[in-house]
Structure formats: C-alpha cells, structure tokens
Design a protein around this motif. Structure first.
Motif: not given
Length: 100
Positions: A47-64
């Motif tokens: 936690e606090g190391r950008g893992v959640g943000a990396a997950l969201v960004r990658a998943a949303l970029d693939e959805a796009r």
C-alpha cells in the motif's frame, strides 16, 4: 521500482506485480461492450506505492483500446476515475428510457 500490470483473463482480473510478486489485483466482469470493475485489493505491504493507481490506469487504458465502456462498481476505481477527468469518457451511461 516499477509496477508491472497484466490482464489474466482466465482469472478475470488484472494483476500488479512488484519484483515478481503479486502486489494487487483488480477483478472484473467483461462483455463484448462493457467491462465492470468489481473489486480491487492491494496487499498491505504494498500500500502507498502506486500499485492501485497502476492497476486502474492499465485496466482503463486497455478498456479504451478495446473500445469498451467501463462500469466502476468498485469504490477504488470509481474514486480514481472521479479524480482523473481524462478517463471519465469511458464510463458507462445507461441508455434505458424506462421510468416508474
């Protein structure tokens, strides 16, 4: 330290890895037109190391890239998208005109 995110379709989730270890996951339900993100979890030690943000960004970029609408039922996804307006165009909008 770089977070590596990959889609694992057989498990219906994205996995974030740090140093080869699974640090977090984002579970989803996908159809031909929509991907619903239903649960995100980051291991406490990451936690606090950008893992959640990396997950969201990658998943949303693939959805796009796949031209999919996004239904963010997971509070983490919903909150992240609310703070990043450049991803809000992906959100699913109900087209139903049914009313009470």
């Amino acid at each position: 330290m770089t977070v590596e995110v990959s889609d694992v379709p057989g498990a219906k989730r994205y996995e974030a890895r740090l140093d080869g270890e699974v640090a977090g996951v984002a579970e989803y339900i996908r159809t031909t037109e929509l991907v619903a993100f239903v649960h995100t979890e980051v291991s406490p030690e990451y936690e606090g190391r950008g893992v959640g943000a990396a997950l969201v960004r990658a998943a949303l970029d693939e959805a796009r890239a796949a031209n999919l609408r996004v239904l963010a039922t997971c509070p983490f996804f919903a909150g992240w998208i609310a703070r990043h307006p450049d991803y809000q165009d992906l959100l699913y909008q109900s087209r139903s005109r049914v009313s009470d």
